[in-house]
Design a protein around this motif. Sequence first.
Motif, mmCIF file in Angstrom:
data_model
loop_
_atom_site.group_PDB
_atom_site.id
_atom_site.type_symbol
_atom_site.label_atom_id
_atom_site.label_comp_id
_atom_site.label_asym_id
_atom_site.label_seq_id
_atom_site.Cartn_x
_atom_site.Cartn_y
_atom_site.Cartn_z
ATOM 1 N N TYR A 46 0.847 -1.199 0.000
ATOM 2 C CA TYR A 46 0.000 0.000 0.000
ATOM 3 C C TYR A 46 0.881 1.246 0.000
ATOM 4 O O TYR A 46 0.637 2.187 -0.765
ATOM 5 C CB TYR A 46 -0.912 -0.014 1.224
ATOM 6 C CG TYR A 46 -1.933 1.103 1.242
ATOM 7 C CD1 TYR A 46 -3.206 0.921 0.703
ATOM 8 C CD2 TYR A 46 -1.632 2.343 1.796
ATOM 9 C CE1 TYR A 46 -4.154 1.944 0.716
ATOM 10 C CE2 TYR A 46 -2.559 3.367 1.809
ATOM 11 C CZ TYR A 46 -3.820 3.167 1.274
ATOM 12 O OH TYR A 46 -4.737 4.191 1.286
ATOM 13 N N ASP A 47 1.898 1.258 0.857
ATOM 14 C CA ASP A 47 2.719 2.458 1.017
ATOM 15 C C ASP A 47 3.494 2.794 -0.256
ATOM 16 O O ASP A 47 3.515 3.967 -0.677
ATOM 17 C CB ASP A 47 3.691 2.281 2.190
ATOM 18 C CG ASP A 47 2.985 2.306 3.536
ATOM 19 O OD1 ASP A 47 1.847 2.814 3.604
ATOM 20 O OD2 ASP A 47 3.573 1.811 4.521
ATOM 21 N N THR A 49 2.809 1.911 -3.262
ATOM 22 C CA THR A 49 1.862 2.250 -4.329
ATOM 23 C C THR A 49 1.334 3.664 -4.155
ATOM 24 O O THR A 49 1.241 4.425 -5.125
ATOM 25 C CB THR A 49 0.699 1.244 -4.351
ATOM 26 O OG1 THR A 49 1.219 -0.075 -4.540
ATOM 27 C CG2 THR A 49 -0.270 1.559 -5.483
ATOM 28 N N VAL A 50 0.991 4.035 -2.937
ATOM 29 C CA VAL A 50 0.549 5.410 -2.661
ATOM 30 C C VAL A 50 1.619 6.413 -3.055
ATOM 31 O O VAL A 50 1.338 7.452 -3.673
ATOM 32 C CB VAL A 50 0.192 5.581 -1.172
ATOM 33 C CG1 VAL A 50 0.089 7.063 -0.801
ATOM 34 C CG2 VAL A 50 -1.123 4.901 -0.853
ATOM 35 N N VAL A 74 -5.226 0.983 -3.774
ATOM 36 C CA VAL A 74 -5.174 2.372 -3.312
ATOM 37 C C VAL A 74 -6.260 3.190 -4.005
ATOM 38 O O VAL A 74 -6.386 3.129 -5.236
ATOM 39 C CB VAL A 74 -3.781 2.975 -3.623
ATOM 40 C CG1 VAL A 74 -3.755 4.470 -3.324
ATOM 41 C CG2 VAL A 74 -2.702 2.242 -2.835
#
Length: 233
Positions: A46-47, A49-50, A74
């Motif tokens: 997630y991190d 990709t964000v 995301v």
Amino acid sequence: MKEQLRAWRHVFKLDPDKSISDEALDAVCMSGTDAIMIGGSSGVTYDNTVDLLSRVRRYELPCVQEVSELEAVVPGFDLYMVPMVLNTQDSNWIMGQHRVGIERFGYMIPWELVVAEGYIVLNEHATVTKLTGADARIDTDAVAAYAQIADRLMSLPIVYLEYSGTYGDMSTVRRVHRSLDQAQLFYGGGITTAERAAEAAAAADTVVVGNIVYDDLEQALTTVSAVKDVLRS
């Protein structure tokens, strides 16, 4: 945005698990490519990709996520492209993971932004092959048959031939293209020169360029005009 996808001929695929400088990202996003796809086979979180999405969002071009990890989905992408690996015996990669995702997040899925891809994985040494248990040693007839299952039986909008790091057999790509009725044919794998990009553009509807961005940025940038020149001719 789903309607615009039909017009995409060149797409750069960026991996959240790989580093790219601001200068290189600027060159990629200003290259004239039709879209940026964000995704990878391993190390996608997630991190990261964000972080990559926020950097790409400074530019005015479509940015889509190819979903490979449920925990890394995301909000904020223009489209979410969901692979269904057709040439695997493991149903988890055809609809098992998809069922889990819908059970957990179905109430918040923006279905109008979701596009299913009929994935056919054709590099037996690739990470995605080992991860999904795909039978990448199938012959051209089998590849075309899988493509027609995606196109005519499942009515999927995209058939994706994934050679993942190796350059594919263009006669197979052309054969698959001829066999399709409605689906758009994406090709990805081994695009390391303008010549290869042009050859793939002549065989498929959309060419996805990935690894070369990190290995040789200047060569990667030449693939954009190569693909567009094929279309103009």
